[in-house]
Motif scaffolding. Structure first.
Motif, mmCIF file in Angstrom:
data_model
loop_
_atom_site.group_PDB
_atom_site.id
_atom_site.type_symbol
_atom_site.label_atom_id
_atom_site.label_comp_id
_atom_site.label_asym_id
_atom_site.label_seq_id
_atom_site.Cartn_x
_atom_site.Cartn_y
_atom_site.Cartn_z
ATOM 1 N N ALA A 97 0.829 -1.203 0.000
ATOM 2 C CA ALA A 97 0.000 0.000 0.000
ATOM 3 C C ALA A 97 0.864 1.255 0.000
ATOM 4 N N ALA A 98 1.980 1.210 0.722
ATOM 5 C CA ALA A 98 2.880 2.358 0.757
ATOM 6 C C ALA A 98 3.505 2.608 -0.608
ATOM 7 N N VAL A 99 3.917 1.549 -1.292
ATOM 8 C CA VAL A 99 4.503 1.695 -2.623
ATOM 9 C C VAL A 99 3.471 2.250 -3.602
ATOM 10 N N ALA A 100 2.252 1.714 -3.554
ATOM 11 C CA ALA A 100 1.201 2.174 -4.461
ATOM 12 C C ALA A 100 0.847 3.632 -4.193
ATOM 13 N N PHE A 101 0.701 4.000 -2.925
ATOM 14 C CA PHE A 101 0.324 5.367 -2.595
ATOM 15 C C PHE A 101 1.413 6.350 -3.001
ATOM 16 N N ALA A 102 2.666 5.990 -2.786
ATOM 17 C CA ALA A 102 3.772 6.897 -3.122
ATOM 18 C C ALA A 102 3.786 7.211 -4.612
ATOM 19 N N ALA A 103 3.322 6.293 -5.447
ATOM 20 C CA ALA A 103 3.316 6.510 -6.891
ATOM 21 C C ALA A 103 2.333 7.596 -7.308
ATOM 22 N N LEU A 104 1.368 7.914 -6.454
ATOM 23 C CA LEU A 104 0.376 8.930 -6.791
ATOM 24 C C LEU A 104 0.902 10.344 -6.557
ATOM 25 N N ASP A 105 1.942 10.470 -5.754
ATOM 26 C CA ASP A 105 2.522 11.784 -5.447
ATOM 27 C C ASP A 105 1.466 12.756 -4.944
ATOM 28 N N THR A 106 0.644 12.270 -4.023
ATOM 29 C CA THR A 106 -0.392 13.099 -3.412
ATOM 30 C C THR A 106 -0.174 13.129 -1.910
ATOM 31 N N PRO A 107 -0.553 14.203 -1.224
ATOM 32 C CA PRO A 107 -0.312 14.273 0.223
ATOM 33 C C PRO A 107 -1.050 13.177 0.997
ATOM 34 N N LEU A 108 -0.401 12.676 2.026
ATOM 35 C CA LEU A 108 -1.056 11.740 2.940
ATOM 36 C C LEU A 108 -1.873 12.566 3.924
ATOM 37 N N LEU A 109 -3.176 12.332 3.950
ATOM 38 C CA LEU A 109 -4.090 13.123 4.779
ATOM 39 C C LEU A 109 -4.460 12.361 6.056
ATOM 40 N N PRO A 110 -4.709 13.082 7.140
ATOM 41 C CA PRO A 110 -5.129 12.427 8.389
ATOM 42 C C PRO A 110 -6.614 12.086 8.365
ATOM 43 N N ASP A 122 2.201 16.173 5.890
ATOM 44 C CA ASP A 122 2.417 15.112 4.908
ATOM 45 C C ASP A 122 3.643 14.295 5.294
ATOM 46 N N VAL A 123 3.672 13.060 4.844
ATOM 47 C CA VAL A 123 4.792 12.161 5.144
ATOM 48 C C VAL A 123 6.002 12.559 4.290
ATOM 49 N N PRO A 124 7.227 12.519 4.851
ATOM 50 C CA PRO A 124 8.411 12.791 4.025
ATOM 51 C C PRO A 124 8.567 11.749 2.924
ATOM 52 N N ARG A 125 9.208 12.179 1.836
ATOM 53 C CA ARG A 125 9.438 11.278 0.713
ATOM 54 C C ARG A 125 10.901 11.347 0.283
ATOM 55 N N PHE A 126 11.526 10.182 0.146
ATOM 56 C CA PHE A 126 12.921 10.090 -0.281
ATOM 57 C C PHE A 126 12.943 9.954 -1.799
ATOM 58 N N THR A 127 13.467 10.958 -2.496
ATOM 59 C CA THR A 127 13.401 10.986 -3.960
ATOM 60 C C THR A 127 14.772 10.957 -4.625
ATOM 61 N N VAL A 128 15.822 10.750 -3.863
ATOM 62 C CA VAL A 128 17.170 10.729 -4.452
ATOM 63 C C VAL A 128 17.314 9.564 -5.421
ATOM 64 N N THR A 129 16.745 8.428 -5.065
ATOM 65 C CA THR A 129 16.777 7.253 -5.930
ATOM 66 C C THR A 129 15.598 6.350 -5.603
ATOM 67 N N GLY A 130 15.157 5.629 -6.622
ATOM 68 C CA GLY A 130 14.170 4.579 -6.395
ATOM 69 C C GLY A 130 14.828 3.212 -6.348
ATOM 70 N N GLY A 131 16.171 3.201 -6.468
ATOM 71 C CA GLY A 131 16.920 1.962 -6.421
ATOM 72 C C GLY A 131 17.339 1.602 -5.008
ATOM 73 N N LEU A 132 18.249 0.660 -4.890
ATOM 74 C CA LEU A 132 18.703 0.207 -3.583
ATOM 75 C C LEU A 132 19.541 1.278 -2.898
ATOM 76 N N VAL A 133 19.390 1.340 -1.584
ATOM 77 C CA VAL A 133 20.195 2.259 -0.767
ATOM 78 C C VAL A 133 21.389 1.445 -0.278
ATOM 79 N N ARG A 134 22.418 1.376 -1.120
ATOM 80 C CA ARG A 134 23.508 0.447 -0.858
ATOM 81 C C ARG A 134 24.839 1.128 -0.575
ATOM 82 N N THR A 135 24.833 2.453 -0.323
ATOM 83 C CA THR A 135 26.059 3.168 0.019
ATOM 84 C C THR A 135 25.817 4.041 1.242
#
Length: 228
Positions: A97-110, A122-135
């Motif tokens: 659900a988190a992955v699907a919701f993040a794809a909409l790029d809409t604010p998370l509402l209470p 709104d929830v913070p969003r990490f946009t530097v990469t959609g790949g693995l955080v391996r460094t």
């Protein structure tokens, strides 16, 4: 309960909450002696973790105890916990659900108790990469995005959560995924028209999610897992 035992319980609680993605995703616990983090070994699912499938990974990303190489994304946990000495637990999962919701790029509402976890922001969003955080650099960037929030979305990837207790880290991951799922359901039915304002959301955060309720939720997941 030892840090090793807490790490085992955290991973299995995530399985009980439905956050499994086969062998991917992980929870970590700060070692109380300052040696690094306790994290599940690569190649195992959340529900499979026991004392033989957990590692102590140093701050230099080397396995101190346990078998095999460290997880490629151990830097998520190492850098968040290095950045925030007050935190004791971290979670990374590919909750659907988190992955699907993040794809909409809409604010998370209470619009729910879970949504109020963020106090109307709104929830913070990490946009530097959609790949693995391996460094370490990517881990530090993720830590900066998370800041002092309980959790953050990682669009095209998953979520990250943290807590001053291991129980809180797990529950923050579970609650973020639940908030995303509830809003996705509402949006599928039509425009969202009703949600808490910032003041009510902040009050609900304090009322609904004190440490006692966080621990109660974690305790339920532990019982659902069925381990002693």
């Amino acid at each position: 309960m030892t840090a090793r035992d807490l790490a085992i319980a955290a991973n299995r609680a995530l399985a009980a909450a439905g956050q499994s993605d086969m062998v991917w995703g992980h929870a970590a616990v700060r070692d109380p002696d300052g040696r690094g983090i306790w994290i599940k070994a690569p190649g195992w699912g959340f529900e499979e973790i026991d004392g033989d499938r957990i590692q102590l990974v140093s701050w230099d990303a080397e396995v101190v105890e346990g078998d095999g190489a460290p997880h490629k994304e151990c830097h998520i946990h190492l850098e968040i916990l290095r950045h925030r000495p007050d935190l004791h637990g971290t979670v990374h999962s590919h909750a659907q659900a988190a992955v699907a919701f993040a794809a909409l790029d809409t604010p998370l509402l209470p619009i729910s108790h879970e949504g109020a976890l963020f106090g109307g922001a709104d929830v913070p969003r990490f946009t530097v990469t959609g790949g693995l955080v391996r460094t370490p650099d990517l881990g530090r960037a993720l830590a900066g995005t998370l800041g002092d929030a309980p959790a953050a979305l990682m669009p095209k990837h998953g979520l990250v959560a943290a807590g001053t207790s291991v129980q809180a880290a797990v529950m923050h991951a579970v609650l973020l995924d639940g908030a995303c799922r509830t809003q996705l359901t509402a949006m599928a039915a039509g425009p969202v028209r009703v949600w808490s304002d910032a003041a009510e959301a902040a009050a609900k955060r304090d009322e609904c999610w004190p440490a006692s309720q966080i621990d109660a939720g974690f305790g339920y997941l532990a019982r659902k897992d069925g381990r002693p």
